[in-house]
Structure formats: C-alpha cells, structure tokens
Design a protein around this motif. Structure first.
Motif, PDB file in Angstrom:
ATOM      1  N   ASN A 106       0.969  -1.142  -0.162  1.00  0.00           N
ATOM      2  CA  ASN A 106      -0.016  -0.010   0.071  1.00  0.00           C
ATOM      3  C   ASN A 106       0.873   1.125   0.006  1.00  0.00           C
ATOM      4  O   ASN A 106       0.603   2.216  -0.780  1.00  0.00           O
ATOM      5  CB  ASN A 106      -1.286  -0.044   1.158  1.00  0.00           C
ATOM      6  N   SER A 107       2.006   1.286   0.822  1.00  0.00           N
ATOM      7  CA  SER A 107       3.080   2.569   0.814  1.00  0.00           C
ATOM      8  C   SER A 107       3.415   2.532  -0.648  1.00  0.00           C
ATOM      9  O   SER A 107       3.723   3.695  -0.991  1.00  0.00           O
ATOM     10  CB  SER A 107       3.902   2.312   1.940  1.00  0.00           C
ATOM     11  N   PHE A 108       4.035   1.469  -1.366  1.00  0.00           N
ATOM     12  CA  PHE A 108       4.178   1.631  -2.539  1.00  0.00           C
ATOM     13  C   PHE A 108       3.596   2.256  -3.665  1.00  0.00           C
ATOM     14  O   PHE A 108       3.804   3.272  -4.488  1.00  0.00           O
ATOM     15  CB  PHE A 108       4.892   0.246  -2.951  1.00  0.00           C
ATOM     16  N   MET A 109       2.332   1.694  -3.553  1.00  0.00           N
ATOM     17  CA  MET A 109       1.123   2.160  -4.421  1.00  0.00           C
ATOM     18  C   MET A 109       0.942   3.746  -4.239  1.00  0.00           C
ATOM     19  O   MET A 109       0.653   4.174  -5.163  1.00  0.00           O
ATOM     20  CB  MET A 109       0.106   1.276  -4.355  1.00  0.00           C
ATOM     21  N   THR A 110       0.910   4.150  -2.982  1.00  0.00           N
ATOM     22  CA  THR A 110       0.579   5.356  -2.482  1.00  0.00           C
ATOM     23  C   THR A 110       1.826   6.559  -3.284  1.00  0.00           C
ATOM     24  O   THR A 110       1.884   7.432  -3.710  1.00  0.00           O
ATOM     25  CB  THR A 110       0.470   5.511  -1.010  1.00  0.00           C
ATOM     26  N   GLY A 111       3.187   5.981  -2.607  1.00  0.00           N
ATOM     27  CA  GLY A 111       4.179   6.700  -3.050  1.00  0.00           C
ATOM     28  C   GLY A 111       4.599   6.951  -4.596  1.00  0.00           C
ATOM     29  O   GLY A 111       5.108   7.837  -4.887  1.00  0.00           O
ATOM     30  N   PHE A 112       4.273   5.826  -5.130  1.00  0.00           N
ATOM     31  CA  PHE A 112       4.375   6.026  -6.722  1.00  0.00           C
ATOM     32  C   PHE A 112       3.415   6.033  -7.650  1.00  0.00           C
ATOM     33  O   PHE A 112       3.302   5.728  -8.756  1.00  0.00           O
ATOM     34  CB  PHE A 112       5.230   4.675  -7.049  1.00  0.00           C
ATOM     35  N   SER A 113       2.035   6.356  -7.203  1.00  0.00           N
ATOM     36  CA  SER A 113       1.112   6.453  -7.764  1.00  0.00           C
ATOM     37  C   SER A 113       1.098   7.633  -8.878  1.00  0.00           C
ATOM     38  O   SER A 113       0.393   7.301 -10.065  1.00  0.00           O
ATOM     39  CB  SER A 113      -0.233   7.197  -6.826  1.00  0.00           C
ATOM     40  N   ALA A 114       1.862   8.680  -8.712  1.00  0.00           N
ATOM     41  CA  ALA A 114       1.974   9.610  -9.877  1.00  0.00           C
ATOM     42  C   ALA A 114       2.643   9.233 -11.106  1.00  0.00           C
ATOM     43  O   ALA A 114       2.225   9.254 -12.257  1.00  0.00           O
ATOM     44  CB  ALA A 114       2.531  10.874  -9.441  1.00  0.00           C
ATOM     45  N   GLN A 115       3.891   8.316 -10.715  1.00  0.00           N
ATOM     46  CA  GLN A 115       4.623   7.963 -11.775  1.00  0.00           C
ATOM     47  C   GLN A 115       3.983   6.603 -12.493  1.00  0.00           C
ATOM     48  O   GLN A 115       3.945   6.311 -13.536  1.00  0.00           O
ATOM     49  CB  GLN A 115       5.833   7.296 -11.173  1.00  0.00           C
ATOM     50  N   LEU A 116       3.089   5.755 -11.530  1.00  0.00           N
ATOM     51  CA  LEU A 116       2.300   4.558 -12.224  1.00  0.00           C
ATOM     52  C   LEU A 116       1.166   5.126 -13.030  1.00  0.00           C
ATOM     53  O   LEU A 116       0.786   4.394 -14.071  1.00  0.00           O
ATOM     54  CB  LEU A 116       1.913   3.938 -11.100  1.00  0.00           C
ATOM     55  N   GLN A 117       0.516   6.246 -12.865  1.00  0.00           N
ATOM     56  CA  GLN A 117      -0.434   6.675 -13.645  1.00  0.00           C
ATOM     57  C   GLN A 117      -0.168   7.376 -14.999  1.00  0.00           C
ATOM     58  O   GLN A 117      -0.990   7.391 -15.843  1.00  0.00           O
ATOM     59  CB  GLN A 117      -1.323   7.713 -12.681  1.00  0.00           C
ATOM     60  N   THR A 118       1.141   7.559 -15.182  1.00  0.00           N
ATOM     61  CA  THR A 118       1.321   7.993 -16.463  1.00  0.00           C
ATOM     62  C   THR A 118       1.537   7.018 -17.546  1.00  0.00           C
ATOM     63  O   THR A 118       1.568   5.936 -17.299  1.00  0.00           O
ATOM     64  CB  THR A 118       2.908   8.692 -16.397  1.00  0.00           C
ATOM     65  N   GLY A 119       1.262   7.361 -18.552  1.00  0.00           N
ATOM     66  CA  GLY A 119       1.167   6.250 -19.682  1.00  0.00           C
ATOM     67  C   GLY A 119       2.374   5.951 -20.325  1.00  0.00           C
ATOM     68  O   GLY A 119       2.719   5.093 -21.022  1.00  0.00           O
ATOM     69  N   ALA A 120       3.573   6.620 -19.947  1.00  0.00           N
ATOM     70  CA  ALA A 120       4.960   6.292 -20.426  1.00  0.00           C
ATOM     71  C   ALA A 120       5.296   5.136 -19.827  1.00  0.00           C
ATOM     72  O   ALA A 120       5.270   4.755 -18.921  1.00  0.00           O
ATOM     73  CB  ALA A 120       5.513   7.575 -20.228  1.00  0.00           C
ATOM     74  N   LYS A 121       6.052   4.092 -20.887  1.00  0.00           N
ATOM     75  CA  LYS A 121       6.564   2.995 -20.437  1.00  0.00           C
ATOM     76  C   LYS A 121       7.777   3.251 -19.398  1.00  0.00           C
ATOM     77  O   LYS A 121       7.864   2.597 -18.597  1.00  0.00           O
ATOM     78  CB  LYS A 121       6.817   2.290 -21.770  1.00  0.00           C
ATOM     79  N   ALA A 122       8.895   4.018 -19.957  1.00  0.00           N
ATOM     80  CA  ALA A 122       9.818   4.216 -19.231  1.00  0.00           C
ATOM     81  C   ALA A 122      10.114   5.765 -19.027  1.00  0.00           C
ATOM     82  O   ALA A 122      10.457   6.315 -20.109  1.00  0.00           O
ATOM     83  CB  ALA A 122      10.950   3.525 -19.372  1.00  0.00           C
ATOM     84  N   GLY A 123       9.957   6.615 -18.003  1.00  0.00           N
ATOM     85  CA  GLY A 123      10.008   8.085 -18.039  1.00  0.00           C
ATOM     86  C   GLY A 123      11.659   8.215 -18.480  1.00  0.00           C
ATOM     87  O   GLY A 123      12.468   7.670 -18.052  1.00  0.00           O
ATOM     88  N   SER A 124      11.652   9.340 -19.302  1.00  0.00           N
ATOM     89  CA  SER A 124      13.110   9.756 -19.649  1.00  0.00           C
ATOM     90  C   SER A 124      13.419  10.811 -18.745  1.00  0.00           C
ATOM     91  O   SER A 124      12.790  11.505 -18.375  1.00  0.00           O
ATOM     92  CB  SER A 124      13.149  10.192 -21.361  1.00  0.00           C
ATOM     93  N   PRO A 125      14.572  10.997 -18.331  1.00  0.00           N
ATOM     94  CA  PRO A 125      15.157  11.818 -17.658  1.00  0.00           C
ATOM     95  C   PRO A 125      15.165  13.437 -17.994  1.00  0.00           C
ATOM     96  O   PRO A 125      14.877  14.082 -17.158  1.00  0.00           O
ATOM     97  CB  PRO A 125      16.746  11.752 -17.343  1.00  0.00           C
ATOM     98  N   THR A 126      15.002  13.476 -19.278  1.00  0.00           N
ATOM     99  CA  THR A 126      14.834  14.856 -19.631  1.00  0.00           C
ATOM    100  C   THR A 126      13.974  15.093 -20.941  1.00  0.00           C
ATOM    101  O   THR A 126      13.530  13.942 -21.357  1.00  0.00           O
ATOM    102  CB  THR A 126      16.181  15.485 -20.340  1.00  0.00           C
ATOM    103  N   PRO A 127      13.218  16.058 -21.148  1.00  0.00           N
ATOM    104  CA  PRO A 127      12.554  16.110 -22.335  1.00  0.00           C
ATOM    105  C   PRO A 127      12.982  15.872 -23.677  1.00  0.00           C
ATOM    106  O   PRO A 127      12.091  15.736 -24.479  1.00  0.00           O
ATOM    107  CB  PRO A 127      11.392  17.418 -21.966  1.00  0.00           C
ATOM    108  N   TYR A 128      14.235  16.120 -23.439  1.00  0.00           N
ATOM    109  CA  TYR A 128      14.986  16.004 -24.740  1.00  0.00           C
ATOM    110  C   TYR A 128      15.289  14.599 -25.601  1.00  0.00           C
ATOM    111  O   TYR A 128      15.127  13.695 -24.649  1.00  0.00           O
ATOM    112  CB  TYR A 128      16.364  16.725 -24.827  1.00  0.00           C
ATOM    113  N   GLN A 129      15.397  14.521 -26.702  1.00  0.00           N
ATOM    114  CA  GLN A 129      15.992  13.110 -27.173  1.00  0.00           C
ATOM    115  C   GLN A 129      17.388  13.075 -26.994  1.00  0.00           C
ATOM    116  O   GLN A 129      18.107  13.243 -27.589  1.00  0.00           O
ATOM    117  CB  GLN A 129      15.787  13.170 -28.657  1.00  0.00           C
ATOM    118  N   ILE A 130      17.439  12.048 -25.903  1.00  0.00           N
ATOM    119  CA  ILE A 130      18.805  11.751 -25.403  1.00  0.00           C
ATOM    120  C   ILE A 130      19.505  10.606 -26.210  1.00  0.00           C
ATOM    121  O   ILE A 130      20.697  10.672 -26.246  1.00  0.00           O
ATOM    122  CB  ILE A 130      19.021  11.438 -23.845  1.00  0.00           C
ATOM    123  N   ASP A 131      18.809   9.986 -27.158  1.00  0.00           N
ATOM    124  CA  ASP A 131      19.441   8.900 -27.725  1.00  0.00           C
ATOM    125  C   ASP A 131      19.912   9.409 -29.226  1.00  0.00           C
ATOM    126  O   ASP A 131      20.367   8.939 -29.862  1.00  0.00           O
ATOM    127  CB  ASP A 131      18.338   7.676 -27.942  1.00  0.00           C
TER     128      ASP A 131
END
Length: 153
Positions: A98-123
């Motif tokens: 429950n603590s995990f789900m509460t603590g990471f709820s914002a990151q889990l609700q995003t549709g991105a598969k894996a969040g990139s550290p910046t909005p730029y294309q780092i690859d």
C-alpha cells in the motif's frame, strides 16, 4: 489453568496463521499495478498479460509466489521506476505494498513506458546528434556564418 492458557494460545495461533500466510503475491502486485496504469486487471493472469502487452518487460516470476522486496525492485525497474532494497529476500507485507502504491501513484498513472530523465531526445534519434540544440553537423553555433550576397561585410 496452564493447560487452558497453552491450549488457548495454540488455538489463537492456529486460527491466526491463515491470515498471515495469505500475504501479497506477485500476481496480486501485478493486478494492483495494472489497475494503477488503467490496464485490464480482472485477475493476475490478465494483469500480467496487460502489462506485457503495454510493452513492459516483466521478470519471469510465478504469479502465486510470495512477493519479496527483491521482486518489487525488479518489477518496479521494469516499469521505469528506480527502486532499491537492502533486503531482497524479505517478504513484503500488505502495508508495504500500500505504501509503494501510494508513494509511486503519480509515476504509475503516467502512460509512458519508461520515463526519460529529460524532455530532450537523449538517444539522438531525429536530431542527427545527441545535443538537442545541434543540427547534427558537429560544428555547433559559431559567429560569422551569416553572410549575405547583397550586403558585403
């Protein structure tokens, strides 16, 4: 009196064991994660299939396995979350889930598969290089390249 007390304590422990034995499983955790991501989560099998179908490379774990801190760290890593543990073999409790789900709820609700550290294309895809302010020619910004044929310097 001692026999009655010992028998009563044994009875309480025996009755209480099923409640403790039914802790979080990998399948239950997948179900909670899929629900948080607004994916199909009618059960553990469907939740795992939904998460894999969404592009997440989940670790190969049995759905009825007791959930450990190491399992949570590896599953969270597959979802693009940076989670570590110093006790990977410890079994996780419902409170910790429950603590995990509460603590990471914002990151889990995003549709991105894996969040990139910046909005730029780092690859470097689409920019010709890895610097978002560079056209990819490797020369960078320099003065004196604005020559006009009609206005000599």
């Amino acid at each position: 009196m001692k026999r009655f007390l010992a028998f009563t304590m044994f009875g309480v422990l025996a009755i209480g064991l099923p409640a403790f034995a039914a802790g979080p499983t990998v399948g239950n955790f997948y179900t909670r994660l899929a629900q948080a991501k607004k994916l199909e989560a009618s059960g553990p099998v469907a939740a795992e299939a939904s998460l894999r179908g969404a592009g997440y490379t989940l670790p190969a774990l049995s759905l009825d396995k007791a959930l450990t801190e190491g399992d949570v760290a590896s599953i969270a890593g597959a979802l693009g979350l940076n989670v570590t543990t110093t006790r990977p073999g410890n079994v996780v409790t419902d409170t910790q889930v429950n603590s995990f789900m509460t603590g990471f709820s914002a990151q889990l609700q995003t549709g991105a598969k894996a969040g990139s550290p910046t909005p730029y294309q780092i690859d470097g895809s689409g920019t010709g290089g890895t610097d978002p302010g560079n056209s990819g020619n490797g020369k960078g910004k320099k003065k004196g390249h604005n020559k006009s044929p009609s206005e000599p310097l």
